[in-house]
Design a protein around this motif. Structure first.
Motif, PDB file in Angstrom:
ATOM      1  N   LEU A 158       0.813  -1.213   0.000  1.00 49.85           N
ATOM      2  CA  LEU A 158       0.000   0.000   0.000  1.00 49.85           C
ATOM      3  C   LEU A 158       0.852   1.271   0.000  1.00 49.85           C
ATOM      4  O   LEU A 158       0.630   2.157  -0.843  1.00 49.85           O
ATOM      5  N   PRO A 159       1.831   1.420   0.905  1.00 43.86           N
ATOM      6  CA  PRO A 159       2.709   2.592   0.799  1.00 43.86           C
ATOM      7  C   PRO A 159       3.443   2.663  -0.533  1.00 43.86           C
ATOM      8  O   PRO A 159       3.600   3.746  -1.100  1.00 43.86           O
ATOM      9  N   ALA A 160       3.860   1.517  -1.061  1.00 44.67           N
ATOM     10  CA  ALA A 160       4.544   1.500  -2.359  1.00 44.67           C
ATOM     11  C   ALA A 160       3.643   2.040  -3.458  1.00 44.67           C
ATOM     12  O   ALA A 160       4.076   2.825  -4.317  1.00 44.67           O
ATOM     13  N   ALA A 161       2.363   1.646  -3.435  1.00 43.97           N
ATOM     14  CA  ALA A 161       1.427   2.126  -4.447  1.00 43.97           C
ATOM     15  C   ALA A 161       1.221   3.633  -4.328  1.00 43.97           C
ATOM     16  O   ALA A 161       1.099   4.334  -5.342  1.00 43.97           O
ATOM     17  N   ALA A 162       1.182   4.144  -3.099  1.00 49.46           N
ATOM     18  CA  ALA A 162       1.010   5.584  -2.897  1.00 49.46           C
ATOM     19  C   ALA A 162       2.212   6.369  -3.418  1.00 49.46           C
ATOM     20  O   ALA A 162       2.053   7.393  -4.093  1.00 49.46           O
ATOM     21  N   LEU A 163       3.413   5.903  -3.109  1.00 49.32           N
ATOM     22  CA  LEU A 163       4.609   6.591  -3.589  1.00 49.32           C
ATOM     23  C   LEU A 163       4.708   6.515  -5.105  1.00 49.32           C
ATOM     24  O   LEU A 163       5.066   7.505  -5.772  1.00 49.32           O
ATOM     25  N   ASP A 164       4.411   5.349  -5.666  1.00 46.80           N
ATOM     26  CA  ASP A 164       4.443   5.182  -7.125  1.00 46.80           C
ATOM     27  C   ASP A 164       3.521   6.188  -7.803  1.00 46.80           C
ATOM     28  O   ASP A 164       3.901   6.836  -8.777  1.00 46.80           O
ATOM     29  N   TRP A 165       2.284   6.294  -7.300  1.00 44.55           N
ATOM     30  CA  TRP A 165       1.315   7.159  -7.939  1.00 44.55           C
ATOM     31  C   TRP A 165       1.676   8.639  -7.782  1.00 44.55           C
ATOM     32  O   TRP A 165       1.653   9.402  -8.746  1.00 44.55           O
ATOM     33  N   ALA A 166       1.995   9.063  -6.572  1.00 37.55           N
ATOM     34  CA  ALA A 166       2.267  10.482  -6.339  1.00 37.55           C
ATOM     35  C   ALA A 166       3.444  10.971  -7.174  1.00 37.55           C
ATOM     36  O   ALA A 166       3.405  12.072  -7.743  1.00 37.55           O
ATOM     37  N   ALA A 168      -2.305   3.365 -14.689  1.00 33.03           N
ATOM     38  CA  ALA A 168      -2.290   2.051 -14.043  1.00 33.03           C
ATOM     39  C   ALA A 168      -1.794   2.161 -12.607  1.00 33.03           C
ATOM     40  O   ALA A 168      -2.264   1.435 -11.718  1.00 33.03           O
ATOM     41  N   ALA A 169      -0.862   3.072 -12.358  1.00 29.94           N
ATOM     42  CA  ALA A 169      -0.358   3.268 -10.996  1.00 29.94           C
ATOM     43  C   ALA A 169      -1.465   3.755 -10.079  1.00 29.94           C
ATOM     44  O   ALA A 169      -1.563   3.342  -8.922  1.00 29.94           O
ATOM     45  N   ARG A 170      -2.328   4.617 -10.603  1.00 31.60           N
ATOM     46  CA  ARG A 170      -3.434   5.093  -9.775  1.00 31.60           C
ATOM     47  C   ARG A 170      -4.453   3.979  -9.534  1.00 31.60           C
ATOM     48  O   ARG A 170      -4.998   3.848  -8.426  1.00 31.60           O
ATOM     49  N   SER A 171      -4.724   3.180 -10.555  1.00 37.49           N
ATOM     50  CA  SER A 171      -5.666   2.072 -10.397  1.00 37.49           C
ATOM     51  C   SER A 171      -5.179   1.094  -9.336  1.00 37.49           C
ATOM     52  O   SER A 171      -5.972   0.602  -8.521  1.00 37.49           O
ATOM     53  N   ARG A 172      -3.869   0.828  -9.327  1.00 36.97           N
ATOM     54  CA  ARG A 172      -3.319  -0.077  -8.306  1.00 36.97           C
ATOM     55  C   ARG A 172      -3.523   0.499  -6.911  1.00 36.97           C
ATOM     56  O   ARG A 172      -3.887  -0.221  -5.973  1.00 36.97           O
ATOM     57  N   LEU A 173      -3.287   1.800  -6.780  1.00 35.13           N
ATOM     58  CA  LEU A 173      -3.445   2.425  -5.468  1.00 35.13           C
ATOM     59  C   LEU A 173      -4.896   2.344  -5.001  1.00 35.13           C
ATOM     60  O   LEU A 173      -5.168   1.940  -3.863  1.00 35.13           O
ATOM     61  N   VAL A 174      -5.835   2.727  -5.852  1.00 42.42           N
ATOM     62  CA  VAL A 174      -7.248   2.727  -5.455  1.00 42.42           C
ATOM     63  C   VAL A 174      -7.708   1.321  -5.130  1.00 42.42           C
ATOM     64  O   VAL A 174      -8.425   1.095  -4.146  1.00 42.42           O
ATOM     65  N   ASP A 175      -7.295   0.336  -5.918  1.00 46.03           N
ATOM     66  CA  ASP A 175      -7.674  -1.058  -5.649  1.00 46.03           C
ATOM     67  C   ASP A 175      -7.150  -1.513  -4.293  1.00 46.03           C
ATOM     68  O   ASP A 175      -7.871  -2.177  -3.524  1.00 46.03           O
ATOM     69  N   ARG A 176      -5.919  -1.151  -3.991  1.00 45.64           N
ATOM     70  CA  ARG A 176      -5.338  -1.563  -2.696  1.00 45.64           C
ATOM     71  C   ARG A 176      -5.993  -0.853  -1.541  1.00 45.64           C
ATOM     72  O   ARG A 176      -6.171  -1.434  -0.455  1.00 45.64           O
ATOM     73  N   LEU A 177      -6.368   0.407  -1.727  1.00 43.35           N
ATOM     74  CA  LEU A 177      -7.099   1.109  -0.671  1.00 43.35           C
ATOM     75  C   LEU A 177      -8.442   0.456  -0.412  1.00 43.35           C
ATOM     76  O   LEU A 177      -8.848   0.272   0.735  1.00 43.35           O
ATOM     77  N   LYS A 178      -9.140   0.104  -1.476  1.00 41.18           N
ATOM     78  CA  LYS A 178     -10.449  -0.531  -1.309  1.00 41.18           C
ATOM     79  C   LYS A 178     -10.317  -1.859  -0.584  1.00 41.18           C
ATOM     80  O   LYS A 178     -11.145  -2.198   0.282  1.00 41.18           O
ATOM     81  N   ARG A 179      -9.286  -2.645  -0.926  1.00 40.45           N
ATOM     82  CA  ARG A 179      -9.088  -3.934  -0.242  1.00 40.45           C
ATOM     83  C   ARG A 179      -8.713  -3.719   1.214  1.00 40.45           C
ATOM     84  O   ARG A 179      -9.117  -4.494   2.079  1.00 40.45           O
ATOM     85  N   ALA A 180      -7.952  -2.662   1.483  1.00 42.01           N
ATOM     86  CA  ALA A 180      -7.492  -2.411   2.844  1.00 42.01           C
ATOM     87  C   ALA A 180      -8.638  -2.032   3.778  1.00 42.01           C
ATOM     88  O   ALA A 180      -8.586  -2.314   4.981  1.00 42.01           O
ATOM     89  N   PRO A 186       2.147   4.465   7.476  1.00 39.41           N
ATOM     90  CA  PRO A 186       1.916   3.608   6.320  1.00 39.41           C
ATOM     91  C   PRO A 186       0.574   2.884   6.311  1.00 39.41           C
ATOM     92  O   PRO A 186       0.215   2.264   5.312  1.00 39.41           O
ATOM     93  N   ALA A 187      -0.221   2.981   7.386  1.00 41.97           N
ATOM     94  CA  ALA A 187      -1.528   2.323   7.423  1.00 41.97           C
ATOM     95  C   ALA A 187      -2.574   3.026   6.573  1.00 41.97           C
ATOM     96  O   ALA A 187      -3.701   2.562   6.491  1.00 41.97           O
ATOM     97  N   ALA A 188      -2.253   4.158   5.971  1.00 42.75           N
ATOM     98  CA  ALA A 188      -3.080   4.853   4.967  1.00 42.75           C
ATOM     99  C   ALA A 188      -4.069   5.840   5.565  1.00 42.75           C
ATOM    100  O   ALA A 188      -4.342   6.865   4.941  1.00 42.75           O
ATOM    101  N   ARG A 189      -4.647   5.578   6.710  1.00 42.55           N
ATOM    102  CA  ARG A 189      -5.627   6.521   7.263  1.00 42.55           C
ATOM    103  C   ARG A 189      -4.984   7.890   7.491  1.00 42.55           C
ATOM    104  O   ARG A 189      -5.637   8.925   7.381  1.00 42.55           O
TER     105      ARG A 189
END
Length: 243
Positions: A85-93, A229-241, A125-128
């Motif tokens: 999840l943190p990796a997806a956030a850094l990738d997208w930003a 695609a980087a944003r899609s990965r982030l949103v998908d991981r947030l939804k799963r989290a 890194p817990a996203a909240r």
């Protein structure tokens, strides 16, 4: 051309057998590309990671030449890439910033805000703790590039109260009364975008839907599909989290 500055690494692309073209965001001189000799070596790979803070030295004989770049590591965020999840956030930003900003134009507010988002991901890194900051960064980027949303008054009635929706066409807020009969064609407006403060997950995801729509429509037109695609990965991981 000579520039020496602290910078946030945004993107790295292999060039030649051993080198890399690096794009990094400085506070005063904006996004700066440079060629790093040996950038794919074992010694430099840990330094040339998206989200890392470096001291860069760019040198070129002419303004039109791609500068050579040497780098020193100031702060590494590489350990965050071990967690999905943190990796997806850094990738997208970082990918968003590299794709959206033109070279050489200063955006000091965006530099400060991006550093704040990356630091928030690092601290929580817990996203909240960082998801709200990420939505606000996307809104700021839209505004600084000339595509800001008007969330202060209703596009239909001019009212400044009871704002509950956002028009996907104009990017303007719409009040409850102004949206009557058209609610299903509008984005719900989460309260934290107009009132500040913390947000529940449903509101955070609603905010990401709004910013994602306008980023794709107005900023990332014709950009590399990998950026979206980087944003899609982030949103998908947030939804799963938060499921």
């Amino acid at each position: 051309m000579h520039l020496r500055s602290e910078a946030i690494v945004l993107a790295i692309r292999a060039h030649g057998e051993h080198g890399a073209i690096v794009r990094a965001l400085t506070e005063s001189d904006g996004l700066q590309p440079g060629y790093v000799r040996g950038g794919r070596s074992r010694a430099l790979r840990p330094i040339l990671q998206p989200a890392n803070l470096i001291l860069g030295d760019w040198r070129a004989r002419t303004e039109d030449q791609l500068p050579g770049l040497t780098v020193e590591l100031i702060h590494s965020r590489a350990p965050l890439f071990r967690e999905p999840l943190p990796a997806a956030a850094l990738d997208w930003a970082t990918a968003l910033t590299a794709a959206a900003l033109p070279d050489g134009q200063p955006y000091p507010r965006l530099h400060s805000a991006l550093d704040g988002v990356l630091s928030a991901v690092e601290a929580a890194p817990a996203a909240r703790g960082w998801a709200v900051a990420l939505v606000r960064y996307e809104l700021l980027l839209l505004a600084d590039l000339g595509f800001g949303l008007d969330l202060e008054r209703c596009a239909a009635t001019g009212a400044t109260s009871d704002l509950a929706f956002v028009s996907p066409r104009s990017g303007s807020a719409v009040s409850v009364g102004g949206a009557y009969g058209y609610e299903d064609r509008l984005f719900p407006l989460p309260g934290f975008l107009t009132q500040g403060g913390a947000a529940e997950w449903d509101d955070i995801l609603a905010g990401l839907r709004i910013t994602g729509h306008f980023l794709e429509r107005d900023v990332l037109i014709g950009r590399d599909a990998e950026v979206l695609a980087a944003r899609s990965r982030l949103v998908d991981r947030l939804k799963r989290a938060v499921a």
